[in-house]
Design a protein around this motif. Structure first.
Motif, PDB file in Angstrom:
ATOM      1  N   LEU A 128       0.837  -1.203   0.000  1.00 37.36           N
ATOM      2  CA  LEU A 128       0.000   0.000   0.000  1.00 37.36           C
ATOM      3  C   LEU A 128       0.874   1.256   0.000  1.00 37.36           C
ATOM      4  O   LEU A 128       0.581   2.240  -0.673  1.00 37.36           O
ATOM      5  CB  LEU A 128      -0.903  -0.019   1.239  1.00 37.36           C
ATOM      6  N   LEU A 129       1.982   1.170   0.747  1.00 36.05           N
ATOM      7  CA  LEU A 129       2.878   2.324   0.797  1.00 36.05           C
ATOM      8  C   LEU A 129       3.506   2.601  -0.566  1.00 36.05           C
ATOM      9  O   LEU A 129       3.766   3.724  -0.929  1.00 36.05           O
ATOM     10  CB  LEU A 129       3.993   2.081   1.827  1.00 36.05           C
ATOM     11  N   ASN A 130       3.737   1.500  -1.304  1.00 29.11           N
ATOM     12  CA  ASN A 130       4.392   1.665  -2.604  1.00 29.11           C
ATOM     13  C   ASN A 130       3.409   1.861  -3.757  1.00 29.11           C
ATOM     14  O   ASN A 130       3.811   1.852  -4.917  1.00 29.11           O
ATOM     15  CB  ASN A 130       5.250   0.447  -2.900  1.00 29.11           C
ATOM     16  N   PHE A 131       2.142   1.966  -3.411  1.00 24.85           N
ATOM     17  CA  PHE A 131       1.144   2.160  -4.466  1.00 24.85           C
ATOM     18  C   PHE A 131       1.475   3.421  -5.273  1.00 24.85           C
ATOM     19  O   PHE A 131       1.721   4.487  -4.726  1.00 24.85           O
ATOM     20  CB  PHE A 131      -0.249   2.286  -3.859  1.00 24.85           C
ATOM     21  N   VAL A 183      -7.405  -3.322 -12.620  1.00 23.72           N
ATOM     22  CA  VAL A 183      -6.139  -2.860 -12.062  1.00 23.72           C
ATOM     23  C   VAL A 183      -6.004  -3.354 -10.613  1.00 23.72           C
ATOM     24  O   VAL A 183      -4.974  -3.917 -10.212  1.00 23.72           O
ATOM     25  CB  VAL A 183      -6.035  -1.322 -12.119  1.00 23.72           C
ATOM     26  N   LEU A 184      -7.082  -3.161  -9.838  1.00 23.08           N
ATOM     27  CA  LEU A 184      -7.059  -3.591  -8.431  1.00 23.08           C
ATOM     28  C   LEU A 184      -6.819  -5.087  -8.336  1.00 23.08           C
ATOM     29  O   LEU A 184      -6.013  -5.556  -7.525  1.00 23.08           O
ATOM     30  CB  LEU A 184      -8.376  -3.209  -7.759  1.00 23.08           C
ATOM     31  N   ALA A 185      -7.535  -5.859  -9.176  1.00 26.25           N
ATOM     32  CA  ALA A 185      -7.398  -7.313  -9.139  1.00 26.25           C
ATOM     33  C   ALA A 185      -5.971  -7.720  -9.477  1.00 26.25           C
ATOM     34  O   ALA A 185      -5.384  -8.590  -8.841  1.00 26.25           O
ATOM     35  CB  ALA A 185      -8.385  -7.948 -10.112  1.00 26.25           C
ATOM     36  N   ILE A 238       4.218  -4.126 -10.933  1.00 26.71           N
ATOM     37  CA  ILE A 238       5.684  -4.155 -10.922  1.00 26.71           C
ATOM     38  C   ILE A 238       6.226  -3.065 -10.011  1.00 26.71           C
ATOM     39  O   ILE A 238       7.148  -3.272  -9.213  1.00 26.71           O
ATOM     40  CB  ILE A 238       6.224  -4.003 -12.355  1.00 26.71           C
ATOM     41  N   ARG A 239       5.586  -1.894 -10.107  1.00 23.61           N
ATOM     42  CA  ARG A 239       6.021  -0.760  -9.322  1.00 23.61           C
ATOM     43  C   ARG A 239       5.913  -1.029  -7.817  1.00 23.61           C
ATOM     44  O   ARG A 239       6.821  -0.730  -7.038  1.00 23.61           O
ATOM     45  CB  ARG A 239       5.175   0.463  -9.695  1.00 23.61           C
TER      46      ARG A 239
END
Lengths: 681, 370
Positions: free
Chosen positions: B9-12, B60-62, B361-362
């Motif tokens: 979540l932090l890297n979203f 995208v979420l999935a 990936i991000r």
């Protein structure tokens, strides 16, 4: 983590640097291509933006021509003869009809036509592209239109086309004067395109004959333009600007509807012409060529079949016989011979020739129509009884060239210049003419034939009418006029056509008076050849004529119906009234009608009777209107006409109230009265 | 693998998501303008596209909830599935305008050539990742990826859909150049490609495709048919001038002069109504998204992630470039939507899937296999 992911290895430092370099290259590639796009957008939107903006403007704006309503054609009283109406045509677009047979079947039922008729029409367009519309039926009636409009969805492929069309309120009346409209053809387009701002486009209607053609530039008005925003299919999205069309100018004829109708009715079933002219102005009150054109058939383009039928018609409806028909004047020409004889001093009123029924000249015998002879004949009697021998004598003493001079002074032998096309000049022979034409010298005997209006002599009914008018009006040859005035749609006068003297008759008033007396005798004295034209209240004068068509001996003794129609003589009667102060001249020619007295004179009488009856009626109407408005003078009543309580009566009275006051005042008073008394839009 | 990590979540990647949303909103705005005059029964195209977007964000979420590295194992099932769909479309597909591009799913008409592009990216990334020795690929080693590209290429060419087929080649070339090639291999490939052009022209292109290219080279020669599209599109773009004709006021688009104005030629409507300034904004958004995407690629800790991200970015980039070059008259007209901007469910779903993978990936850039 799951075992599936265990095999994935981290990138080492060296490889990361390689990859970073490659990403940098990819970034450079992306910048390069995006720069190309930016330059391209700058080129299109900034550098050439104006050009494309202009292109997009012309893309979306269509100018649509709005047809101007054509000017009306009205009679001398201001009554509308020809106006406009929409004409609805059924148009067929094959492409729009998925099931053409069913559509055509129901259309045939709607039109009460057999389906084979429609299929035949379609077959003639078989090689046209499927998307091209063509007319299936022209000028459908209101009921059919409403029905088709209401069943539009059931009739795919059927479209309604609206075209402006002429509305002939009096049917075929005055058809040769009015003429007809037709679609502009390539020749006309090319010719008109030479002047810079030709308003015509393909598909436009323009006058093809008659005053519709000659006064086209006034009648047509000025087209308007509607600027539309359209989509790619040309469908209207929004109306941007409208430039209203300017209606055409109204053309006022000198024709009087009532008189024209009376003359046409009298000519019904006959071929020939009637011309009625105001003696003291040259205005034409009626000009009839029979049989008439069927103007209705010309709407939306005449069919080849109808056109061929007109060409084949033995009565030649396409020819305006009043100005294009050239006939030997027959005995009406004796007016010329008599005048020339008197003026040249060859005869005096007292000169007597003896008629034995024929005259020998050279090695030929020239007969009188009355085979038993007239005995001793003076001028008065010679005119009254139309003695041929008398005029042989006079003509022989004058010579053909002297006769021709007098004929020309009476307006014969050249076109009159009336406002109609293709007018024919007729023919007045002279010795030089014959030498030039036939390379033969003039034979003295031929003068005898010419003196009684046979031989080479040819005249049109209009010429004979004007000759009559000039004989009885004191010797003034007027320009025949068919047009009274041109007015703009608001009723303002644009152009007027005042009477115009174009010549003087050779001969004195006294000599003309002698001839007029003789012509009065023709109708009113015993033994006159046209006593049939005698009227109760008005004294009529006139001259009969019978123009031989052929000199076939086989018909010499045959009578009337025994002779085939095309070999029968033409019948003339040219007349004027009232005898004491002539106002109107009426000339009648009945093709192959036989004798002038029996065939033509009754027709002239009908027209004259109508003329004087109308005059009486209108005088009574004017009097009524005058008392109603409380005006004291005729002039006041005519100016008050548009607002008067009884505008019809007043306007009818207008032009004719003036001649009543005195025939000399007529030319000036009539047009103003007519102009002021036209309450129609 | 399905255990949720809070670091994710932090890297979203909010920035990337915002750039996607920014372009999508411009696309929807433009779609509203170009289609509001359509008289469709049922749902308007605007709302259809809006729902596709919402579904796309769902995708995208999935996708981000599953580690992208599973694709390394699933790449062949994905590939075979996409080829199967292409075959199915050719054999049983619904024919629109003489092309067999669609599979009717009842609620949705799927264009299998769209997911095929993504499937190829995944397959090539997996293949190159596995085979990369760091010494550069030889021609022999390239045979397999060439075959993997060739099969869907030919199937899509057969539909026929030249644009999408060429896109597969662009992706193949981009990704192959990105991994290391032997110099000889590069030379041989370049020469054989150049010599293949006339052969392809003669044997592979359908007459209408040849005509499109001929028309592109000389658009004024055929202003009423194929040249018409190019001319009208150039007029639309050019007449936008500096600031455009205003939202819903573009005459070329509104009055139907512009063909395909909600799909392939959507940018023409945008350029007409928003002018040079609006076009730069949109172009800038794409540029930003591409650069950010490349940054995602290089920030990945494993080479599969790099290759996969690079493939997806190159796919989006080439589609955008070819579409924009086409509507501004720089390239011939081929069927090519503008990603995120043109109307069309299949294209949007594919793009959103790709974006989901990129974000995936991000998010996992700091994760390592344990």
């Amino acid at each position: 983590m799951s075992r599936y992911l265990a095999r994935i290895n981290k990138i080492d430092e060296a490889e990361l640097n390689t990859l970073k370099r490659r990403i940098d290259i990819a970034t450079a590639v992306a910048i390069f291509f995006i720069a190309i796009l930016i330059v391209r957008l700058w080129y299109l939107q900034i550098h050439r933006g104006d050009d494309y903006a202009q292109l997009s403007e012309s893309n979306r704006i269509r100018a649509q021509a709005l047809n101007a309503p054509r000017g009306n054609i009205i009679d001398r009283q201001g009554r509308i003869i020809v106006t406009n109406r929409p004409c609805f045509n059924i148009v067929w677009v094959r492409e729009d009809a998925p099931n053409p047979d069913a559509v055509l079947k129901s259309l045939a039922r709607i039109l009460h036509e057999d389906i084979s008729v429609l299929l035949e029409r379609i077959r003639t367009y078989a090689d046209h592209p499927r998307y091209m519309p063509f007319r299936l039926q022209e000028d459908i009636d209101w009921k059919t239109l409403v029905y088709i409009e209401n069943h539009r969805l059931d009739l795919p492929g059927i479209h309604i086309e609206v075209l402006p069309s002429r509305d002939y309120l009096y049917g075929d009346m005055a058809s040769h004067i009015i003429g007809y409209l037709g679609e502009i053809n390539q020749d006309e387009l090319d010719r008109l395109d030479e002047d810079d701002d030709s308003p015509y486009e393909p598909g436009d209607q323009l006058g093809k004959m008659g005053v519709e053609k000659l006064f086209e530039e006034y009648l047509r008005g000025e087209k308007g333009r509607k600027y539309l925003e359209v989509d790619v299919h040309g469908l209207e999205q929004k109306q941007l600007k409208i430039q209203k069309p300017l209606p055409g100018d109204d053309l006022q004829l000198t024709i009087d509807i009532d008189l024209q109708q009376a003359a046409e009715k009298a000519m019904e079933g006959k071929a020939g012409a009637v011309v009625a002219m105001e003696v003291n102005t040259g205005r034409l009150l009626a000009l009839v060529s029979s049989p008439p054109l069927h103007l209705q058939e010309f709407i939306g383009g005449i069919s080849a079949k109808d056109w061929q039928a007109m060409l084949d018609n033995p009565l030649h409806p396409l020819i305006n016989k009043a100005v294009q028909g050239q006939y030997p004047p027959g005995s009406t020409y004796k007016i010329v011979t008599a005048l020339a004889g008197l003026a040249e001093g060859v005869i005096t009123p007292e000169t007597v020739f003896y008629c034995t029924g024929s005259l020998s000249f050279g090695n030929r015998t020239y007969g009188c129509w009355r085979k038993t002879g007239h005995g001793a004949v003076d001028l008065h009697r010679a005119l009254r009884e139309s003695c041929d021998v008398y005029f042989y004598q006079v003509g022989q003493r004058l010579g053909v060239d002297t006769l021709a001079r007098y004929a020309r002074s009476l307006g014969l032998g050249s076109i009159t210049g009336v406002e109609l096309e293709h007018e024919k000049p007729g023919l007045i022979p002279t010795t030089t003419w014959k030498l030039r034409k036939y390379k033969e010298p003039w034979q003295e005997g031929e003068t005898l034939s010419v003196a009684i209006g046979q031989g080479f002599d040819l005249t049109t009914p209009l010429q004979v009418c004007r000759m009559t008018a000039a004989t009885v009006n004191g010797g003034v040859v007027y320009q025949p006029r068919l047009i009274e005035s041109i007015k703009d749609p608001d009723g303002n006068l644009i152009k007027q056509f005042p009477p115009e003297e174009v010549g003087k008759v050779l001969g004195t008033k006294k000599e003309l008076q002698l001839i007029r007396d003789g012509l009065v005798a023709v109708v009113n004295e015993p033994h006159g050849t046209a006593s049939i034209a005698r009227m109760k209240d008005v004294v009529v004068g006139g001259k009969t004529g019978t123009a031989q068509v052929v000199h076939l001996s086989q018909f010499k003794d045959a009578k009337g119906d025994d002779i085939p129609y095309k070999y029968r003589d033409h019948a003339w009667f040219t007349s004027f009234a009232p005898a004491e102060a002539p106002e109107i001249a009426v000339t009648v020619l009945v093709e192959h009608g036989g004798h002038g007295g029996s065939a033509a004179a009754p027709i002239a009488k009908d027209v004259l009777e109508r003329y004087f009856a109308l005059k009486k009626e209108r005088a009574a109407g004017a009097a009524g209107a005058t008392s109603a408005t409380g005006a004291t003078s005729a002039a006041a009543s005519t100016t008050a006409a548009p607002v008067a309580a009884a505008p019809d009566a007043a306007s009818d009275a207008g032009p004719d109230a003036a001649p009543d006051a005195g025939s000399d005042a007529a030319p000036d008073a009539a047009p103003t009265a007519a102009a002021a008394s036209k309450p129609q839009p | 693998m399905f255990r949720f990590d809070r670091r994710l979540l932090l890297n979203f990647d909010w920035v990337f998501l915002l750039s996607v949303i920014f372009i999508s909103v411009m696309g929807l705005t433009n779609l509203y303008s170009s289609t509001h005059a359509f008289h469709h029964s049922g749902m308007s195209l605007f709302f259809k596209q809006l729902y596709y977007f919402l579904a796309g964000f769902g995708i995208v979420l999935a996708i981000i909830s599953v580690d992208y590295r599973v694709l390394l194992n699933w790449n062949y099932p994905v590939y075979i599935g996409s080829v199967f769909l292409l075959l199915f479309a050719l054999l049983f597909g619904k024919s629109i305008a003489n092309t067999q591009r669609w599979i009717n799913l009842g609620f949705f008409s799927l264009q299998p050539s769209e997911p095929a592009k993504l499937a190829l990216v995944i397959t090539l990334a997996s293949y190159y990742y596995r085979k990369d020795t760091g010494k550069g690929f030889s021609l022999k080693e390239l045979m397999v990826p060439m075959l993997l590209t060739g099969l869907p290429f030919l199937l899509i060419l057969k539909q026929p859909d030249l644009g999408t087929a060429l896109m597969l080649l662009f992706v193949f070339v981009s990704m192959t150049l990105f991994v290391k090639l032997k110099w000889q291999t590069l030379a041989i490939l370049a020469t054989s490609c150049l010599s293949a052009v006339p052969v392809g022209w003669k044997f592979f292109l359908k007459p209408y495709q040849r005509q499109r290219i001929e028309t592109f080279l000389n658009p004024e020669g055929d202003p009423l048919n194929t040249g018409y599209h190019i001319m009208q599109s150039k007029i639309a773009v050019g007449s936008g001038m500096k600031f455009g004709k205003g939202f819903m006021h573009g005459t070329q688009g509104q009055l139907d002069f512009l063909p395909e104005r909600h799909t392939d030629f959507a940018f023409s409507v945008w350029a007409e109504e928003w002018g040079f300034v609006g076009s730069l904004v949109l172009l800038g958004a794409y540029f930003f998204m591409i650069l950010w995407g490349l940054n995602i690629a290089i920030s990945s800790r494993d080479k599969f992630g790099v290759l996969l991200a690079f493939g997806i970015v190159s796919l989006i980039f080439w589609q955008a470039f070819i579409n924009l070059a086409m509507v501004t008259g720089l390239l011939p007209v081929v069927g090519m939507p503008l990603p995120l901007f043109s109307y069309g469910g299949s294209s949007l779903m594919t793009t959103m899937t790709g974006i989901g993978i990129l974000m995936n990936i991000r998010m996992r850039r700091y994760m390592t296999s344990s």
